[in-house]
Design an enzyme around this catalytic site. Structure first.
Site, PDB file in Angstrom:
ATOM      1  N   ARG A 149       0.862  -1.189   0.000  1.00  0.00           N
ATOM      2  CA  ARG A 149       0.000   0.000   0.000  1.00  0.00           C
ATOM      3  C   ARG A 149       0.896   1.235   0.000  1.00  0.00           C
ATOM      4  NH1 ARG A 149      -3.660  -2.457  -1.553  1.00  0.00           N
ATOM      5  NH2 ARG A 149      -5.706  -2.844  -0.629  1.00  0.00           N
ATOM      6  N   HIS A 164      -1.353   0.799  -9.521  1.00  0.00           N
ATOM      7  CA  HIS A 164      -2.030  -0.095  -8.575  1.00  0.00           C
ATOM      8  C   HIS A 164      -2.769  -1.232  -9.309  1.00  0.00           C
ATOM      9  CE1 HIS A 164      -4.013  -0.419  -4.354  1.00  0.00           C
ATOM     10  NE2 HIS A 164      -4.003  -1.590  -4.956  1.00  0.00           N
TER      11      HIS A 164
HETATM   12  P1  NDP Z   1      -1.747 -11.506   4.693  1.00  0.00           P
HETATM   13  O1  NDP Z   1      -2.597 -10.998   5.797  1.00  0.00           O
HETATM   14  O2  NDP Z   1      -1.905 -12.912   4.252  1.00  0.00           O
HETATM   15  O3  NDP Z   1      -0.196 -11.304   5.056  1.00  0.00           O
HETATM   16  C1  NDP Z   1       0.285 -10.165   5.668  1.00  0.00           C
HETATM   17  C2  NDP Z   1       1.706 -10.428   6.139  1.00  0.00           C
HETATM   18  O4  NDP Z   1       2.240  -9.222   6.682  1.00  0.00           O
HETATM   19  C3  NDP Z   1       1.786 -11.484   7.235  1.00  0.00           C
HETATM   20  O5  NDP Z   1       2.894 -12.316   7.045  1.00  0.00           O
HETATM   21  C4  NDP Z   1       1.970 -10.650   8.500  1.00  0.00           C
HETATM   22  O6  NDP Z   1       2.666 -11.319   9.540  1.00  0.00           O
HETATM   23  C5  NDP Z   1       2.799  -9.502   7.959  1.00  0.00           C
HETATM   24  N1  NDP Z   1       2.705  -8.334   8.825  1.00  0.00           N
HETATM   25  C6  NDP Z   1       1.611  -7.588   9.130  1.00  0.00           C
HETATM   26  N2  NDP Z   1       1.929  -6.611   9.992  1.00  0.00           N
HETATM   27  C7  NDP Z   1       3.254  -6.755  10.245  1.00  0.00           C
HETATM   28  C8  NDP Z   1       4.169  -6.057  11.074  1.00  0.00           C
HETATM   29  N3  NDP Z   1       3.795  -5.012  11.837  1.00  0.00           N
HETATM   30  N4  NDP Z   1       5.454  -6.477  11.103  1.00  0.00           N
HETATM   31  C9  NDP Z   1       5.853  -7.529  10.360  1.00  0.00           C
HETATM   32  N5  NDP Z   1       5.027  -8.239   9.548  1.00  0.00           N
HETATM   33  C10 NDP Z   1       3.752  -7.848   9.504  1.00  0.00           C
HETATM   34  O7  NDP Z   1      -1.974 -10.500   3.466  1.00  0.00           O
HETATM   35  P2  NDP Z   1      -1.787 -10.792   1.907  1.00  0.00           P
HETATM   36  O8  NDP Z   1      -0.487 -11.461   1.700  1.00  0.00           O
HETATM   37  O9  NDP Z   1      -2.988 -11.443   1.350  1.00  0.00           O
HETATM   38  O10 NDP Z   1      -1.770  -9.295   1.321  1.00  0.00           O
HETATM   39  C11 NDP Z   1      -0.799  -8.350   1.730  1.00  0.00           C
HETATM   40  C12 NDP Z   1      -1.152  -6.958   1.224  1.00  0.00           C
HETATM   41  O11 NDP Z   1      -0.956  -6.857  -0.177  1.00  0.00           O
HETATM   42  C13 NDP Z   1      -2.620  -6.546   1.389  1.00  0.00           C
HETATM   43  O12 NDP Z   1      -2.898  -6.147   2.712  1.00  0.00           O
HETATM   44  C14 NDP Z   1      -2.741  -5.397   0.399  1.00  0.00           C
HETATM   45  O13 NDP Z   1      -2.415  -4.172   1.036  1.00  0.00           O
HETATM   46  C15 NDP Z   1      -1.674  -5.725  -0.650  1.00  0.00           C
HETATM   47  N6  NDP Z   1      -2.280  -6.030  -1.943  1.00  0.00           N
HETATM   48  C16 NDP Z   1      -1.945  -5.228  -3.020  1.00  0.00           C
HETATM   49  C17 NDP Z   1      -2.456  -5.502  -4.271  1.00  0.00           C
HETATM   50  C18 NDP Z   1      -2.036  -4.687  -5.453  1.00  0.00           C
HETATM   51  O14 NDP Z   1      -2.581  -4.876  -6.544  1.00  0.00           O
HETATM   52  N7  NDP Z   1      -1.067  -3.803  -5.324  1.00  0.00           N
HETATM   53  C19 NDP Z   1      -3.388  -6.610  -4.494  1.00  0.00           C
HETATM   54  C20 NDP Z   1      -3.654  -7.389  -3.320  1.00  0.00           C
HETATM   55  C21 NDP Z   1      -3.119  -7.094  -2.091  1.00  0.00           C
HETATM   56  P3  NDP Z   1       2.005 -12.603  10.266  1.00  0.00           P
HETATM   57  O15 NDP Z   1       1.974 -13.676   9.202  1.00  0.00           O
HETATM   58  O16 NDP Z   1       2.934 -12.929  11.339  1.00  0.00           O
HETATM   59  O17 NDP Z   1       0.627 -12.192  10.700  1.00  0.00           O
HETATM   60  C1  OXD Z   2      -6.346  -5.500  -3.020  1.00  0.00           C
HETATM   61  C2  OXD Z   2      -5.914  -4.538  -4.011  1.00  0.00           C
HETATM   62  O1  OXD Z   2      -6.180  -5.241  -1.842  1.00  0.00           O
HETATM   63  O2  OXD Z   2      -6.424  -4.585  -5.123  1.00  0.00           O
HETATM   64  O3  OXD Z   2      -6.848  -6.561  -3.401  1.00  0.00           O
HETATM   65  O4  OXD Z   2      -5.046  -3.711  -3.739  1.00  0.00           O
END
Ligand code: NDP
Ligand code: OXD
Length: 321
Positions: free
Chosen positions: A236, A284
């Site tokens: 993000r 994005h």
């Molecule tokens: P998940 O919830 O599966 O994974 C998030 C990961 O981030 C986990 O491993 C979590 O740790 C880690 N995390 C969260 N907070 C912290 C922190 N403070 N310190 C260290 N690690 C942290 O999410 P997804 O993988 O499904 O998606 C990730 C992000 O990708 C979404 O939230 C979204 O913002 C972005 N996204 C962007 C898209 C785009 O087109 N650009 C499309 C889809 C998603 P833990 O496993 O220990 O909880």
């Molecule tokens: C999502 C995105 O969060 O599109 O899926 O960014």
């Protein structure tokens, strides 16, 4: 007995987010219940048990007194979690192979673009210059992935299969075969100190906002054929400090960046990022949400919930993801 209605509240940008397209898909995927695209279709608020949403107006979900589950139509829930009037029902995020694979494609493509010096080669092509540079093996580069969740783990495995050394950083301890895992604040510096290409796939939460700043970039590893480290952010825009990215690109703290997300979207036309020679910028769309795959996922999740009361991928509102 009539089944609870599904309300669609969708405010998107691209053609992919066209609300009528989502209505058409949900009418098929949830053919056994009423589906209402708001505000166009009539529905009795008390009949609505489920809502499938993307960037709904803040407060809009509070209109349904019998709401049971909210389905966010994307993976990132930061915009919804920020809505203080969100009803106290489970919030489910997207975690489907279709979206995960798209993100892995983006990550692999951009890691390879930097590893294979593609910015330099595009420049050579524009100038009709035949000047190949030395190439190195993938194993000479350590890719560090911030966020080892659904998306991060899949991208990590794909990069490992190509031959990169891969490490990852998450909130809680993880074990992923072939990946060196770090976690927590104490794990951040050792993770950064070995990382040549930093890939950010974190969610935006109060803990992660503005994490990608000069202090963090200065800890990245410069001891690779790339020289200066590279940043790839598809998490993000709120995770990054754009002024620091620009300053670090200009003084060599960072060698290059691929950015899919921005502090303000669409990226303002006067942002220097648009024309920076060492930036690859995408609007994005690293992993677009596909209405076919995601309406089927929501329909399956509703069927599971009505059969045994369980749901997958429920957001922890206290953590914010
Ligand atoms: P998940 O919830 O599966 O994974 C998030 C990961 O981030 C986990 O491993 C979590 O740790 C880690 N995390 C969260 N907070 C912290 C922190 N403070 N310190 C260290 N690690 C942290 O999410 P997804 O993988 O499904 O998606 C990730 C992000 O990708 C979404 O939230 C979204 O913002 C972005 N996204 C962007 C898209 C785009 O087109 N650009 C499309 C889809 C998603 P833990 O496993 O220990 O909880
Ligand atoms: C999502 C995105 O969060 O599109 O899926 O960014």
């Amino acid at each position: 007995m009539t089944k609870g209605a599904l309300a669609l509240l969708i405010h998107g940008g691209s053609a992919n987010w066209s609300p009528p397209r989502w209505r058409q898909r949900f009418l098929k995927a949830c053919a056994d219940r009423a589906v209402a695209l708001l505000p166009d279709d009539p529905v009795e608020p008390a009949d609505v048990h489920y809502a499938a949403v993307w960037k709904p107006q803040p407060g809009a979900l509070a209109a349904f007194p019998n709401l049971r589950v909210i389905f966010n139509l994307g993976a990132g829930v930061d915009a919804l979690v920020a809505d203080r009037s969100l009803p106290d029902v489970p919030l489910v995020r997207v975690a489907v192979d279709d979206l995960t694979t798209r993100m892995t494609e983006y990550v692999v493509m951009h890691v390879l673009m930097h590893h294979r010096q593609q910015l330099y080669l595009f420049d050579c092509q524009r100038q009709r210059k035949w000047e190949p540079r030395t190439q190195w093996a993938a194993g000479a580069i350590e890719v560090g992935i911030m966020g080892l969740g659904t998306l991060g783990q899949d991208a990590a495995r794909a990069l490992r299969a190509i031959g990169f050394r891969v490490s990852g950083w998450s909130a809680s301890r993880k074990t992923v075969e072939g990946i060196t895992c770090f976690h927590g604040r104490e794990g951040l510096e050792p993770f950064l100190r070995r990382t040549n290409i930093l890939v950010c796939l974190l969610p935006l939460t109060p803990d992660t906002r503005h994490l990608l700043d000069r202090r963090l970039f200065a800890m990245l590893n410069r001891d690779s054929p790339l020289g200066a480290p590279v940043l790839i952010n598809a998490g993000r825009g709120g995770l990054q400090v754009e002024a620091d990215i620009l300053a670090c690109l200009n003084d060599g703290t960072l060698g290059a960046a691929s950015l899919d997300v921005f502090e303000k979207e669409p990226l303002p036309a006067d942002s220097p990022l648009w024309s920076h020679p060492n930036v690859i910028l995408t609007p994005h769309n690293a992993a677009d949400t596909d209405p076919d795959a995601i309406s089927d996922y929501v329909a399956q999740m509703i069927a599971q919930f009505e059969a045994d009361g369980t749901l997958d991928n429920v957001v922890d509102l206290a953590r914010g993801y």
